[in-house]
Design a protein around this motif. Structure first.
Motif, PDB file in Angstrom:
ATOM      1  N   SER A 267      28.909 -29.084 -28.580  1.00 16.61           N
ATOM      2  CA  SER A 267      29.658 -28.033 -28.331  1.00 16.61           C
ATOM      3  C   SER A 267      28.186 -29.166 -26.818  1.00 16.61           C
ATOM      4  O   SER A 267      28.516 -28.926 -25.726  1.00 16.61           O
ATOM      5  CB  SER A 267      29.508 -27.554 -27.861  1.00 16.61           C
ATOM      6  OG  SER A 267      30.944 -26.698 -28.258  1.00 16.61           O
ATOM      7  N   ALA A 268      27.371 -28.956 -27.570  1.00 18.73           N
ATOM      8  CA  ALA A 268      26.499 -29.981 -26.436  1.00 18.73           C
ATOM      9  C   ALA A 268      26.431 -31.326 -26.014  1.00 18.73           C
ATOM     10  O   ALA A 268      25.988 -32.099 -27.054  1.00 18.73           O
ATOM     11  CB  ALA A 268      25.116 -29.141 -26.958  1.00 18.73           C
ATOM     12  N   ASP A 269      26.557 -31.593 -24.995  1.00 20.66           N
ATOM     13  CA  ASP A 269      26.751 -32.737 -24.251  1.00 20.66           C
ATOM     14  C   ASP A 269      25.663 -33.467 -23.483  1.00 20.66           C
ATOM     15  O   ASP A 269      25.438 -35.136 -23.909  1.00 20.66           O
ATOM     16  CB  ASP A 269      28.313 -32.479 -23.157  1.00 20.66           C
ATOM     17  CG  ASP A 269      29.869 -32.347 -24.054  1.00 20.66           C
ATOM     18  OD1 ASP A 269      29.927 -33.218 -25.012  1.00 20.66           O
ATOM     19  OD2 ASP A 269      30.376 -31.551 -24.191  1.00 20.66           O
ATOM     20  N   VAL A 270      24.994 -32.733 -22.968  1.00 21.65           N
ATOM     21  CA  VAL A 270      24.088 -33.373 -22.103  1.00 21.65           C
ATOM     22  C   VAL A 270      23.063 -32.587 -22.007  1.00 21.65           C
ATOM     23  O   VAL A 270      22.656 -31.284 -21.397  1.00 21.65           O
ATOM     24  CB  VAL A 270      24.455 -33.391 -20.561  1.00 21.65           C
ATOM     25  CG1 VAL A 270      23.793 -33.673 -19.109  1.00 21.65           C
ATOM     26  CG2 VAL A 270      25.973 -33.887 -20.554  1.00 21.65           C
ATOM     27  N   GLN A 271      21.611 -32.878 -21.885  1.00 26.48           N
ATOM     28  CA  GLN A 271      20.095 -32.284 -22.224  1.00 26.48           C
ATOM     29  C   GLN A 271      19.642 -32.823 -21.471  1.00 26.48           C
ATOM     30  O   GLN A 271      19.025 -34.327 -21.009  1.00 26.48           O
ATOM     31  CB  GLN A 271      19.846 -32.027 -23.400  1.00 26.48           C
ATOM     32  CG  GLN A 271      18.524 -31.426 -23.758  1.00 26.48           C
ATOM     33  CD  GLN A 271      18.194 -31.533 -25.731  1.00 26.48           C
ATOM     34  OE1 GLN A 271      18.591 -32.543 -26.164  1.00 26.48           O
ATOM     35  NE2 GLN A 271      17.857 -29.722 -25.787  1.00 26.48           N
ATOM     36  N   PHE A 272      18.131 -32.081 -20.454  1.00 22.21           N
ATOM     37  CA  PHE A 272      17.387 -32.331 -19.686  1.00 22.21           C
ATOM     38  C   PHE A 272      15.884 -33.029 -20.987  1.00 22.21           C
ATOM     39  O   PHE A 272      15.812 -32.410 -21.960  1.00 22.21           O
ATOM     40  CB  PHE A 272      16.694 -31.368 -19.269  1.00 22.21           C
ATOM     41  CG  PHE A 272      15.662 -31.498 -18.124  1.00 22.21           C
ATOM     42  CD1 PHE A 272      15.883 -31.927 -17.663  1.00 22.21           C
ATOM     43  CD2 PHE A 272      14.393 -30.975 -18.213  1.00 22.21           C
ATOM     44  CE1 PHE A 272      14.720 -31.738 -16.662  1.00 22.21           C
ATOM     45  CE2 PHE A 272      13.000 -31.280 -17.799  1.00 22.21           C
ATOM     46  CZ  PHE A 272      13.049 -31.450 -16.915  1.00 22.21           C
ATOM     47  N   THR A 273      15.835 -34.356 -19.946  1.00 22.40           N
ATOM     48  CA  THR A 273      14.326 -34.799 -20.602  1.00 22.40           C
ATOM     49  C   THR A 273      13.621 -35.198 -19.507  1.00 22.40           C
ATOM     50  O   THR A 273      13.693 -35.393 -18.441  1.00 22.40           O
ATOM     51  CB  THR A 273      15.235 -35.970 -21.016  1.00 22.40           C
ATOM     52  OG1 THR A 273      14.062 -37.023 -21.625  1.00 22.40           O
ATOM     53  CG2 THR A 273      15.375 -37.402 -20.005  1.00 22.40           C
ATOM     54  N   ALA A 274      12.256 -34.910 -19.964  1.00 22.37           N
ATOM     55  CA  ALA A 274      11.439 -35.535 -18.979  1.00 22.37           C
ATOM     56  C   ALA A 274       9.915 -35.555 -19.542  1.00 22.37           C
ATOM     57  O   ALA A 274      10.315 -35.498 -20.788  1.00 22.37           O
ATOM     58  CB  ALA A 274      10.809 -34.183 -17.883  1.00 22.37           C
ATOM     59  N   ALA A 275       9.031 -36.887 -18.864  1.00 21.40           N
ATOM     60  CA  ALA A 275       7.818 -37.765 -20.127  1.00 21.40           C
ATOM     61  C   ALA A 275       6.870 -38.142 -19.030  1.00 21.40           C
ATOM     62  O   ALA A 275       7.406 -38.267 -17.531  1.00 21.40           O
ATOM     63  CB  ALA A 275       9.028 -38.361 -20.618  1.00 21.40           C
ATOM     64  N   TYR A 276       6.098 -38.533 -19.503  1.00 20.83           N
ATOM     65  CA  TYR A 276       4.697 -39.692 -18.760  1.00 20.83           C
ATOM     66  C   TYR A 276       4.866 -40.984 -19.472  1.00 20.83           C
ATOM     67  O   TYR A 276       3.928 -40.819 -20.373  1.00 20.83           O
ATOM     68  CB  TYR A 276       3.282 -38.583 -18.945  1.00 20.83           C
ATOM     69  CG  TYR A 276       3.440 -37.514 -17.957  1.00 20.83           C
ATOM     70  CD1 TYR A 276       3.058 -37.131 -16.921  1.00 20.83           C
ATOM     71  CD2 TYR A 276       3.553 -36.183 -19.032  1.00 20.83           C
ATOM     72  CE1 TYR A 276       3.393 -36.020 -15.914  1.00 20.83           C
ATOM     73  CE2 TYR A 276       2.944 -34.898 -18.001  1.00 20.83           C
ATOM     74  CZ  TYR A 276       3.235 -34.790 -16.822  1.00 20.83           C
ATOM     75  OH  TYR A 276       3.217 -33.759 -16.335  1.00 20.83           O
ATOM     76  N   PRO A 277       5.499 -41.248 -18.773  1.00 17.71           N
ATOM     77  CA  PRO A 277       6.268 -42.816 -19.258  1.00 17.71           C
ATOM     78  C   PRO A 277       4.552 -43.782 -19.335  1.00 17.71           C
ATOM     79  O   PRO A 277       4.069 -44.842 -20.496  1.00 17.71           O
ATOM     80  CB  PRO A 277       7.046 -43.720 -19.342  1.00 17.71           C
ATOM     81  CG  PRO A 277       6.756 -43.298 -17.467  1.00 17.71           C
ATOM     82  CD  PRO A 277       6.471 -41.982 -17.911  1.00 17.71           C
ATOM     83  N   ILE A 278       3.624 -43.886 -18.743  1.00 15.07           N
ATOM     84  CA  ILE A 278       2.528 -43.924 -18.048  1.00 15.07           C
ATOM     85  C   ILE A 278       1.346 -43.011 -18.573  1.00 15.07           C
ATOM     86  O   ILE A 278       1.713 -41.900 -18.021  1.00 15.07           O
ATOM     87  CB  ILE A 278       2.104 -45.133 -17.042  1.00 15.07           C
ATOM     88  CG1 ILE A 278       3.106 -45.707 -17.600  1.00 15.07           C
ATOM     89  CG2 ILE A 278       0.953 -45.943 -17.090  1.00 15.07           C
ATOM     90  CD1 ILE A 278       3.269 -46.569 -16.685  1.00 15.07           C
ATOM     91  N   LEU A 279       0.387 -43.640 -19.547  1.00 14.10           N
ATOM     92  CA  LEU A 279      -0.561 -41.845 -19.099  1.00 14.10           C
ATOM     93  C   LEU A 279      -1.468 -42.126 -17.839  1.00 14.10           C
ATOM     94  O   LEU A 279      -1.752 -42.474 -17.864  1.00 14.10           O
ATOM     95  CB  LEU A 279      -1.722 -42.720 -20.493  1.00 14.10           C
ATOM     96  CG  LEU A 279      -2.557 -41.377 -20.657  1.00 14.10           C
ATOM     97  CD1 LEU A 279      -2.295 -40.116 -21.600  1.00 14.10           C
ATOM     98  CD2 LEU A 279      -3.910 -41.891 -21.601  1.00 14.10           C
TER      99      LEU A 279
END
Length: 371
Positions: A267-279
Motif C-alpha cells: 500500500s506504500a506507493d510514493v516515498q520522499f527522498t533527499a540527498a547530497y549527490p556532491i559532497l
C-alpha cells in the motif's frame, strides 16, 4: 372650516382637469380600413426550386392582390437588385389565395439570400399594402454531441436533409480530421434523416473531426459541414499530499492517505527522498515509487487533460521508480496495484519542492494527482 372645504374642491377640480388632459393626450386615432389580410409562406431552401406564399383575408372582401418584388439581397445583406418587378396577381376566393414563385422570379438562390415582396390591394377606395421577406434556408441540419475521448461510449452525429417541396434523390457523408485533412466518403446508403457513429478513442484529444453532409434534389446540390471536437475524458478525482523526512513515511495513492512503510506492505506507493549527490553541494529532493508503483514522464498538457484513455494506454515498458531531483511542474503518469489486482491509473504533478534552509533535514515535496 370653510377654507378647508374650498381647498378640497379646488384640488378635486385640478385632479379632474389633469385626468382629462391625460386622456386627451393618450387618445389614439384609428383608421378603419374595412379589411385586412395576412401573408404566410411554406419556406424555401437551397434545394427547392420555388416557394409558395398564401393569403388569408378574414373579412373575405378582397378579390385580388398585386405582388411586387421590391429587392433581393445576398447572404451579407448586399442588395443584388432594387429594381421593382411585377410578379403578377393573387386571386382570392372566399378570402384565400396563393402564388408559387420560382427562384429566378425572386432573384435568389444561395443560403441566406432574401427577397423583399410587396402585396397591395384596395377596398372601398382605400389602399392596403403589406410586406413579406422570403429567405433561403439551409436544407441540412446537423446535431453534434459533446464527444469525449472515452472507451465506453459511442456517440452519434445526427443529420437531416429536408427541402420544403422537392424530393431528396441522394445523401452522402464525408469526414476528415483537421481543417487541412482530406475528406473521405463513408459507406452508405444514408436516409434523409440519419446518423453516423463517432468513437472518441478513434482520434486524439484535441483533434477536430469534420462531418460533411451533402444532399441532392434534381439538379441541385447542397452541403453542410459540422466540426466535432474531440475533448478529453478527464479523471475526476484530485488529491494533494506532502512528504518529508519523517521516518518510514510514504503515501498510498489508492486510498489517498499517509502510511508507514514498516506496516503498509504494497500500500506504500510514493516515498520522499533527499540527498547530497556532491559532497558540500546543494541538496537534491525527489521521490521514489515503491512496490507495484511505476512512473512515466509526461507533460503539462497531459496533466491538464488528464485523459483517462490516453493515460491507460501509456507504455510502461520504460517506466521508472525513482525521481531523485524533482522540480516544481514535473509530471508523471503512474499506475499501481495491490497484489495481483487490477492496476489503478493516474497522473501526478510536483507542485512544490521546499528547501527552507537548503539542507536535507527540513526539506519536503508537495504533489497533486488526478485519478
Amino acid at each position: 372650516m370653510k377654507k378647508y372645504i374650498i381647498l378640497s374642491v379646488g384640488i378635486a377640480f385640478t385632479l379632474f382637469m389633469t385626468a382629462c388632459q391625460q386622456d386627451e393626450a393618450n387618445k389614439v386615432d384609428f383608421t378603419n380600413l374595412g379589411t385586412e389580410f395576412f401573408i404566410s409562406s411554406d419556406g424555401l431552401t437551397s434545394l427547392d426550386n420555388s416557394a409558395t406564399v398564401s393569403i388569408e383575408n378574414q373579412q373575405k372582401n378582397l378579390s385580388s392582390l398585386s405582388v411586387t418584388l421590391l429587392s433581393s439581397s445576398d447572404a451579407d445583406g448586399n442588395v443584388l437588385s432594387d429594381t421593382q418587378k411585377d410578379l403578377g396577381t393573387i386571386d382570392l376566393t372566399d378570402g384565400s389565395g396563393s402564388m408559387t414563385l420560382t427562384n429566378s422570379q425572386l432573384g435568389i438562390s444561395g443560403i441566406d439570400y432574401s427577397a423583399s415582396l410587396q402585396f397591395s390591394g384596395s377596398y372601398n377606395g382605400k389602399n392596403i399594402t403589406r410586406y413579406k421577406t422570403i429567405t433561403v434556408a439551409d436544407p441540412i441540419s446537423i446535431e453534434v454531441p459533446d464527444v469525449t475521448h472515452r472507451t465506453d461510449t459511442v456517440f452519434h452525429v445526427k443529420f437531416a436533409v429536408e427541402p420544403v417541396t422537392e424530393s431528396v434523390d441522394g445523401v452522402t457523408v464525408e469526414t476528415k480530421v483537421g481543417a487541412n485533412g482530406t475528406y473521405a466518403a463513408m459507406a452508405g446508403p444514408f436516409n434523409t434523416s440519419d446518423s453516423i457513429e463517432v468513437k472518441g478513442t478513434d482520434y486524439q484529444v484535441g483533434d477536430t473531426l469534420y462531418v460533411k453532409v451533402t444532399g441532392t434534389a434534381g439538379s441541385k446540390t447542397a452541403s453542410s459541414v459540422a466540426p466535432v471536437p474531440i475533448a478529453p475524458y478527464s479523471l475526476a478525482n484530485v488529491e494533494t499530499f506532502t512528504l518529508d523526512t519523517t521516518s518510514n513515511q510514504a503515501y498510498d495513492l489508492m486510498k489517498a492517505r499517509l502510511v508507514d512503510t514498516a506496516t503498509a506492505g504494497d500500500s506504500a506507493d510514493v516515498q520522499f527522498t533527499a540527498a547530497y549527490p556532491i559532497l558540500g553541494g546543494p541538496v537534491e529532493v525527489g521521490f521514489n515509487a515503491l512496490n507495484n508503483a511505476q512512473l512515466v514522464k509526461a507533460s503539462d498538457e497531459d496533466y491538464k487533460n488528464a485523459d483517462m484513455a490516453a493515460i491507460e494506454a501509456t507504455d510502461f515498458s520504460g517506466a521508472v521508480t525513482s525521481v531523485p531531483n524533482a522540480s516544481a511542474g514535473d509530471v508523471y503518469i503512474f499506475r499501481t496495484k495491490r497484489g495481483t489486482g487490477d492496476y489503478m491509473y493516474g497522473i501526478l504533478m510536483v507542485t512544490a519542492v521546499n528547501k527552507p534552509q537548503g539542507v536535507l533535514e527540513d526539506s519536503s515535496i508537495e504533489i497533486e494527482y488526478k485519478y
